[in-house]
Design a protein around this motif. Structure first.
Motif, PDB file in Angstrom:
ATOM      1  N   TYR A 263       0.871  -1.181   0.000  1.00 17.04           N
ATOM      2  CA  TYR A 263       0.000   0.000   0.000  1.00 17.04           C
ATOM      3  C   TYR A 263       0.905   1.227   0.000  1.00 17.04           C
ATOM      4  O   TYR A 263       1.900   1.283   0.740  1.00 17.04           O
ATOM      5  N   ILE A 264       0.530   2.236  -0.813  1.00 23.00           N
ATOM      6  CA  ILE A 264       1.345   3.444  -0.937  1.00 23.00           C
ATOM      7  C   ILE A 264       0.515   4.678  -0.596  1.00 23.00           C
ATOM      8  O   ILE A 264      -0.514   4.941  -1.221  1.00 23.00           O
ATOM      9  N   ASP A 265       0.982   5.421   0.410  1.00 23.07           N
ATOM     10  CA  ASP A 265       0.450   6.754   0.719  1.00 23.07           C
ATOM     11  C   ASP A 265       1.422   7.736   0.083  1.00 23.07           C
ATOM     12  O   ASP A 265       2.570   7.862   0.512  1.00 23.07           O
ATOM     13  N   ALA A 275       4.867   6.714   2.140  1.00 29.40           N
ATOM     14  CA  ALA A 275       4.934   5.469   2.902  1.00 29.40           C
ATOM     15  C   ALA A 275       4.473   4.321   2.030  1.00 29.40           C
ATOM     16  O   ALA A 275       3.315   4.272   1.616  1.00 29.40           O
ATOM     17  N   PHE A 276       5.397   3.415   1.730  1.00 29.97           N
ATOM     18  CA  PHE A 276       5.106   2.214   0.954  1.00 29.97           C
ATOM     19  C   PHE A 276       5.365   1.028   1.883  1.00 29.97           C
ATOM     20  O   PHE A 276       6.501   0.714   2.196  1.00 29.97           O
ATOM     21  N   TYR A 292       9.254   1.304   2.770  1.00 31.66           N
ATOM     22  CA  TYR A 292       9.947   2.410   2.084  1.00 31.66           C
ATOM     23  C   TYR A 292       9.286   3.686   2.577  1.00 31.66           C
ATOM     24  O   TYR A 292       8.106   3.939   2.309  1.00 31.66           O
ATOM     25  N   TYR A 293      10.044   4.503   3.311  1.00 33.49           N
ATOM     26  CA  TYR A 293       9.468   5.604   4.091  1.00 33.49           C
ATOM     27  C   TYR A 293      10.394   6.805   3.965  1.00 33.49           C
ATOM     28  O   TYR A 293      11.497   6.819   4.510  1.00 33.49           O
ATOM     29  N   THR A 294       9.958   7.832   3.209  1.00 31.88           N
ATOM     30  CA  THR A 294      10.892   8.901   2.876  1.00 31.88           C
ATOM     31  C   THR A 294      10.171  10.201   2.550  1.00 31.88           C
ATOM     32  O   THR A 294       9.004  10.198   2.138  1.00 31.88           O
ATOM     33  N   LYS A 295      10.904  11.314   2.714  1.00 31.09           N
ATOM     34  CA  LYS A 295      10.422  12.634   2.307  1.00 31.09           C
ATOM     35  C   LYS A 295      11.011  13.057   0.959  1.00 31.09           C
ATOM     36  O   LYS A 295      10.853  14.204   0.553  1.00 31.09           O
ATOM     37  N   ALA A 405      -0.883   4.574   6.002  1.00 26.01           N
ATOM     38  CA  ALA A 405      -0.549   3.549   5.009  1.00 26.01           C
ATOM     39  C   ALA A 405      -0.791   2.151   5.561  1.00 26.01           C
ATOM     40  O   ALA A 405      -1.295   1.266   4.856  1.00 26.01           O
ATOM     41  N   LEU A 406      -0.443   1.947   6.836  1.00 21.18           N
ATOM     42  CA  LEU A 406      -0.661   0.640   7.456  1.00 21.18           C
ATOM     43  C   LEU A 406      -2.150   0.324   7.541  1.00 21.18           C
ATOM     44  O   LEU A 406      -2.576  -0.818   7.305  1.00 21.18           O
TER      45      LEU A 406
END
Length: 423
Positions: A263-265, A275-276, A292-295, A405-406
């Protein structure tokens, strides 16, 4: 005035044993005499040593509660004639002052409101638990310490302990190995902890209602009694949605899964995180195996998302289509169509309030999901989990993208795997 022995170090700071002290942490539960003693200390300090800053996070209560406590101490010391008291300032006849300060500026930032406070080398931060962002404290602390590095500065935090997710616990207790109720010095910190039982020991009147409430709660829920009345740090806040102790962890996750979901936000720089989150299903459990969590900007995240979908051979990925999400989905879909990837891509447009979505999915997430132990997490997974543990149901959260995302991932597997694969 009769002061409990635990508070005596406040009035002995020139003693050689306290020469390296930079912080004082003053904790306690209900009726633990904290407000009385810190206002007494402030009055005594300006009469004998110098000026100090008396701050709280919220501006509106500074000139009421704090000022009233100080007025009471000044009256009890019978030195009213030596003080001039205004709404924002108390000045002694020797020229020393107590300046009241609210750290929360009108713009909801502390930057502007910290200007000018570096003239004070001693600061009291009352109700310090209300300052929930460590970065705000760091800016305040730096302002106090930056005026003249040759002169020693001192910051006193007065607080009612909340839960162990708070930065004060992590910074001053957990990292230093300090136990609840500790009184003494550890490196540059002096710890003072008192309770209503200490007040009773020295004959300070304690309302019978409080004593009875404490005894009743001690029998019914000792953990809450320990937090509220003894001033110990609670394991869990009533408002935390994903407290650490309510989640399931494993050192190793399965290598083979029945299905793999993602799931991707979507986000593109700014303060939001892309947030993937990816999980594998096995025997009814959802194992969060990669985050995968990044700005980072979209020119970085989009190719990385395409790469991760292919690398992990996910069966199904849902992309949130709100705002820029729809365009992100189209680009990912176009990239994947040029490969042999068989992942099914879906979109969803969320209309329900974000925190409501998170809360609605939280019960099954806590029962269904298994997370990697902290020692096995990479940097992104760790940051994702740290933010997840701090998400609360009672206020606007600083970072809730991972939790959202979760929740979306949980909803996806509920409506696909649990609806069809198990029938």
């Amino acid at each position: 005035m009769h002061v409990h022995a635990k508070f005596q170090p406040l009035f002995q700071l020139n003693d050689p044993q306290y020469k390296d002290i930079s912080y004082i942490i003053l904790t306690g539960g209900r009726n633990s005499m904290k407000s009385f003693c810190i206002s007494l200390f402030a009055s005594w300090y300006v009469m004998n040593y110098g000026s100090l800053l008396y701050a709280r996070y919220t501006n509106s209560v500074v000139s009421t509660t704090i000022a009233n406590d100080l007025k009471d101490r000044i009256r009890e010391l019978n030195v009213e004639q030596s003080f001039a008291i205004t709404e924002r300032l108390i000045t002694h006849s020797n020229g020393n002052q107590i300046l009241f300060k609210g750290l929360k500026a009108q713009t909801n930032t502390t930057d502007a409101n910290n200007k000018g406070i570096n003239n004070y080398k001693v600061a009291i931060l009352d109700e310090a638990q209300d300052l929930t962002k460590e970065a705000d404290f760091d800016r305040f602390n730096l302002s106090i310490r930056s005026a003249d590095e040759k002169e020693k500065s001192l910051v006193i935090l007065v607080l009612n302990p909340t839960n162990k997710e708070h930065w004060i616990y992590k910074r001053f207790f957990e990292k230093r190995g300090i136990a609840d109720g500790f009184n003494g010095v550890q490196r540059d910190v002096l710890y003072i902890h008192t309770t209503y039982l200490d007040a009773m020991d020295i004959g300070v009147p304690v309302d019978k209602k409080i004593i009875n409430e404490g005894e009743e709660l001690k029998n019914d829920d000792y953990d809450r009694y320990s937090n509220i009345f003894l001033g110990h740090w609670a394991e869990v806040s009533n408002f935390l949605i994903f407290p650490r102790v309510h989640l399931t962890y494993a050192n190793e996750l399965p290598q083979e899964f029945e299905y793999k979901y993602g799931y991707i936000d979507v986000a593109d720089e700014g303060n939001d995180y892309l947030a993937f989150v990816m999980c594998g299903i096995k025997e009814g459990k959802a194992y969060l195996f990669y985050v995968y969590y990044t700005k980072a900007s979209i020119d970085v995240t989009l190719p990385k998302v395409v790469e991760l979908i292919q690398h992990h051979n996910l069966d199904m990925v849902r992309i949130e289509a709100n705002n820029m999400g729809k365009g992100f989905y189209r680009q990912v879909k176009s990239e994947l169509e040029q490969t042999n990837c068989t992942t099914q891509l879906l979109t969803v447009t969320n209309t329900t309030n974000k925190i409501v979505r998170i809360v609605n999915e939280s019960y099954t997430i806590k029962k269904r999901f298994v997370f990697l132990e902290r020692s096995k997490q990479d940097k992104m997974y760790f940051e994702f989990m740290e933010h997840l543990h701090k998400v609360c149901s009672d206020s606007k959260n600083e970072v809730d993208d991972g939790a959202d995302a979760l929740a979306g991932l949980n909803r996806l597997i509920t409506t696909t795997y649990y609806k069809y694969a198990t029938t």
